[in-house]
Design a protein around this motif. Structure first.
Motif, PDB file in Angstrom:
ATOM      1  N   LYS A 147       0.817  -1.212   0.000  1.00 32.41           N
ATOM      2  CA  LYS A 147       0.000   0.000   0.000  1.00 32.41           C
ATOM      3  C   LYS A 147       0.855   1.269   0.000  1.00 32.41           C
ATOM      4  O   LYS A 147       0.463   2.284  -0.584  1.00 32.41           O
ATOM      5  N   PHE A 148       2.034   1.228   0.624  1.00 27.39           N
ATOM      6  CA  PHE A 148       2.883   2.422   0.661  1.00 27.39           C
ATOM      7  C   PHE A 148       3.490   2.695  -0.716  1.00 27.39           C
ATOM      8  O   PHE A 148       3.616   3.854  -1.128  1.00 27.39           O
ATOM      9  N   LEU A 149       3.855   1.645  -1.431  1.00 28.53           N
ATOM     10  CA  LEU A 149       4.373   1.827  -2.783  1.00 28.53           C
ATOM     11  C   LEU A 149       3.289   2.367  -3.700  1.00 28.53           C
ATOM     12  O   LEU A 149       3.527   3.299  -4.487  1.00 28.53           O
ATOM     13  N   VAL A 150       2.084   1.822  -3.624  1.00 27.19           N
ATOM     14  CA  VAL A 150       0.977   2.304  -4.457  1.00 27.19           C
ATOM     15  C   VAL A 150       0.662   3.761  -4.134  1.00 27.19           C
ATOM     16  O   VAL A 150       0.429   4.573  -5.035  1.00 27.19           O
ATOM     17  N   ALA A 151       0.675   4.104  -2.853  1.00 24.81           N
ATOM     18  CA  ALA A 151       0.399   5.488  -2.463  1.00 24.81           C
ATOM     19  C   ALA A 151       1.447   6.435  -3.012  1.00 24.81           C
ATOM     20  O   ALA A 151       1.125   7.552  -3.451  1.00 24.81           O
ATOM     21  N   ASP A 152       2.711   6.029  -3.013  1.00 22.05           N
ATOM     22  CA  ASP A 152       3.789   6.892  -3.498  1.00 22.05           C
ATOM     23  C   ASP A 152       3.814   6.981  -5.022  1.00 22.05           C
ATOM     24  O   ASP A 152       4.046   8.049  -5.592  1.00 22.05           O
ATOM     25  N   TRP A 153       3.586   5.874  -5.692  1.00 16.18           N
ATOM     26  CA  TRP A 153       3.628   5.856  -7.158  1.00 16.18           C
ATOM     27  C   TRP A 153       2.354   6.396  -7.793  1.00 16.18           C
ATOM     28  O   TRP A 153       2.395   7.054  -8.822  1.00 16.18           O
ATOM     29  N   GLY A 154       1.206   6.062  -7.190  1.00 19.58           N
ATOM     30  CA  GLY A 154      -0.070   6.300  -7.857  1.00 19.58           C
ATOM     31  C   GLY A 154      -0.401   5.129  -8.756  1.00 19.58           C
ATOM     32  O   GLY A 154       0.490   4.416  -9.242  1.00 19.58           O
ATOM     33  N   VAL A 155      -1.695   4.934  -9.012  1.00 20.79           N
ATOM     34  CA  VAL A 155      -2.094   3.744  -9.772  1.00 20.79           C
ATOM     35  C   VAL A 155      -1.681   3.821 -11.236  1.00 20.79           C
ATOM     36  O   VAL A 155      -1.460   2.788 -11.874  1.00 20.79           O
ATOM     37  N   GLU A 156      -1.559   5.037 -11.811  1.00 25.60           N
ATOM     38  CA  GLU A 156      -1.159   5.110 -13.224  1.00 25.60           C
ATOM     39  C   GLU A 156       0.249   4.582 -13.436  1.00 25.60           C
ATOM     40  O   GLU A 156       0.495   3.783 -14.342  1.00 25.60           O
TER      41      GLU A 156
END
Length: 552
Positions: free
Chosen positions: A293-302
């Motif tokens: 979840k932390f990686l997704v939050a930092d990267w964004g889903v795009e």
């Protein structure tokens, strides 16, 4: 004069920072694969006893085969934060039997019951990840337990640890009349052809995934690292909508739609791609930031989707429309039609609590009514499949006598708890027995409720019982009385949910409840809700607009 831009500090991302371990957990995992501990259990520890297990196998490697040391008896909640793990642990283990998709045969359930009675002092609990959990396991008995499980196609591999945990699945996959698509082939493909690969044996932390093609969206996809839920594509027909980055604990985040639609035949490959991203780009330096979840939050889903497509799948994913959120209950308590004309019956043991003798009795009842297939659920229920309507009625009557109800009150139907102080080294308070007592008290004082009311009791802030997405979420902590006594209590979260109103509960400053006052508190808040709600209003909707004095 320009100042050189400071290089970001390494986070332990393998494809960014290299694979040199940045903490002891990472060092231990690299020195010897966690799953390798299985042979040492068989060849050494089961013969030489608990004292022969070195610390780095005791924790973390034994987690890879579904085993944690349990809490030493007699230690109260005030000692949780003052004693070390070594001081808190007993010489016995919790063992987690993995049931992907909740699938278990009648003979499998009987075998688990026999193991419980012979080796686990009768303990057994259904969990909200569709497993069965035992306690009081001595390492001397583990090889025989594994061998017995293997005879019925079960195991404890990857039950815990920094690995892909059990894959949640719709408990009525392939049989429900209201199913969009059966996800079982993908789930079995992952289990049989991907989980066995060494490349999935060392992730930054645990990885929770789920697959359901049921219209009810019955796998809590909003709080999974990765979830596939049934979706009808306007051009390509039934398939799956993809969600990533959910999780609770002390930094809760809801999963986000990837915006991609995946056909059944591509689910396993997509699952492996997302796990690969987590393995290669996940943060490994600090464990409390090591979830996906932390990686997704930092990267964004795009960006996440782009990396998945370009580096792991080698192709573009199809765009897909957002699936409609299914209204109503997601669970499977009660009697429902199957697509083949038969019926399935779902019953609820309070907080999923059972014992070895009961599991054997349940298997005997299944045999009596011709049931060979059983299912566990993310709501800690047990389902009997392939019944005639008449047999389902007779079975329900017998199960009711055993305390497994197909028509429980709203309080009994929706309460959930973690293991709590009885066995967990992280817990501050008793949860399981308190939840059972609370249900009895609520039924006695309030009778029933005509709307769902999800109550969650968690022994610590880690939210194994999904505190933040419960109508009344109770997070265990030690409180101080006016007389200076340190006693068990709870921080209260109100109005959390998954589904139509997915979101986290409302926390009011200082809204703590002593365990001794818990029944009075819940009764008071429920009565305030009943008195002040509008027509058709849910508890969570009322909480949003209720005055604070009605919630404390």
């Amino acid at each position: 004069m320009t100042t050189a831009k400071r290089k970001p500090r390494p986070q332990g991302q393998w494809l960014v920072d290299g694979t040199d371990p940045l903490n002891d957990d990472e060092r231990i995992k690299q020195e010897d694969p966690g799953i390798a501990v299985m042979s040492r259990v068989r060849e050494t520890y089961s013969k030489q006893g608990f004292a022969s297990i070195p610390p780095e196998d005791l924790a973390p490697r034994l987690k890879w085969v579904g085993m944690y040391t349990q809490r030493k008896q007699g230690l109260d909640g005030t000692q949780t934060s003052t004693l070390s793990n070594a001081e808190l642990q007993d010489n016995y283990f919790m063992m987690r039997i993995r049931l992907d998709g909740g699938q278990v045969s009648t003979e499998g359930l009987r075998t688990i019951g026999e193991i419980s009675s012979e080796f686990a002092r009768g303990t057994a609990d259904f969990t909200d990840r569709q497993n069965v959990q035992l306690h009081w396991i001595a390492v001397e008995n583990v090889p025989e337990i594994w061998d017995r499980l293997a005879t019925v196609g079960l195991d404890t591999r990857f039950g815990c640890g920094d690995v892909p945990r059990v894959i949640l699945g719709s408990p009525v996959a392939g049989i429900a009349a209201d199913e969009i698509i059966d996800g079982t082939p993908a789930l079995m493909d992952i289990k049989e052809n991907y989980l066995t690969r060494p490349e999935f044996g060392n992730l930054p932390r645990k990885f929770k995934s789920a697959i359901s093609g049921n219209l009810r969206q019955d796998i809590t996809h909003e709080i999974q690292d990765l979830a596939f839920i049934g979706s009808e594509h306007p051009e390509h027909g039934p398939g799956f909508d993809v969600w990533v980055g959910g999780g609770l604990s002390t930094n809760p985040m809801l999963a986000q739609r990837l915006g991609a639609w995946v056909p059944l035949e591509d689910v396993a490959e997509t699952w492996a791609g997302v796990v690969g991203i987590f393995r290669d780009y996940g943060y490994r330096k600090v464990r409390n930031r090591a979830r996906l979840k932390f990686l997704v939050a930092d990267w964004g889903v795009e960006k996440f989707r782009q990396v998945l497509e370009d580096e792991y799948l080698g192709k573009k994913l199809l765009d897909g429309p957002a699936p409609e959120v299914a209204p109503g209950y997601r669970d499977h308590v009660g009697l429902y039609p199957q697509r083949d004309g038969k019926f399935y019956l779902g019953v609820k043991p309070t907080v999923g609590h059972t014992d070895g003798e009961q599991l054997q009795q349940l298997a005997d009842l299944a045999d009596k009514y011709g049931v060979t297939r059983l299912r566990t659920t993310p709501d800690k229920e047990l389902l009997f499949l392939d019944l005639t309507q008449e047999n389902a009625k007779l079975l329900a009557e017998e199960l009711e006598v055993m305390g497994f109800s197909a028509n429980p009150s709203a309080f009994r139907r929706d309460i959930i708890s973690c293991t709590g102080l009885e066995f967990c080294k992280l817990a501050h308070v008793v949860t399981k027995q308190r939840a059972i007592t609370l249900v009895d008290e609520l039924e006695e004082r309030l009778g029933d409720l005509d709307v769902p009311l999800k109550i969650s009791l968690n022994g610590c802030p880690n939210s194994c019982a999904r505190t933040q997405v419960a109508d009344i979420g109770l997070s265990g902590k030690i409180l101080t009385t006016d007389d200076g006594e340190r006693v068990e209590g709870f921080q209260v979260h109100l109005g959390g949910a998954v589904g139509m109103r997915a979101g986290f509960g409302r926390k009011l400053r200082g809204n703590n409840v002593f365990s001794a006052d818990l029944g009075d508190y819940v009764v008071r808040v429920v009565e305030n809700f009943k008195a002040g709600r509008e027509t058709g209003e849910s508890f969570g909707e009322w909480v949003v607009r209720a005055d604070e004095e009605l919630l404390v």
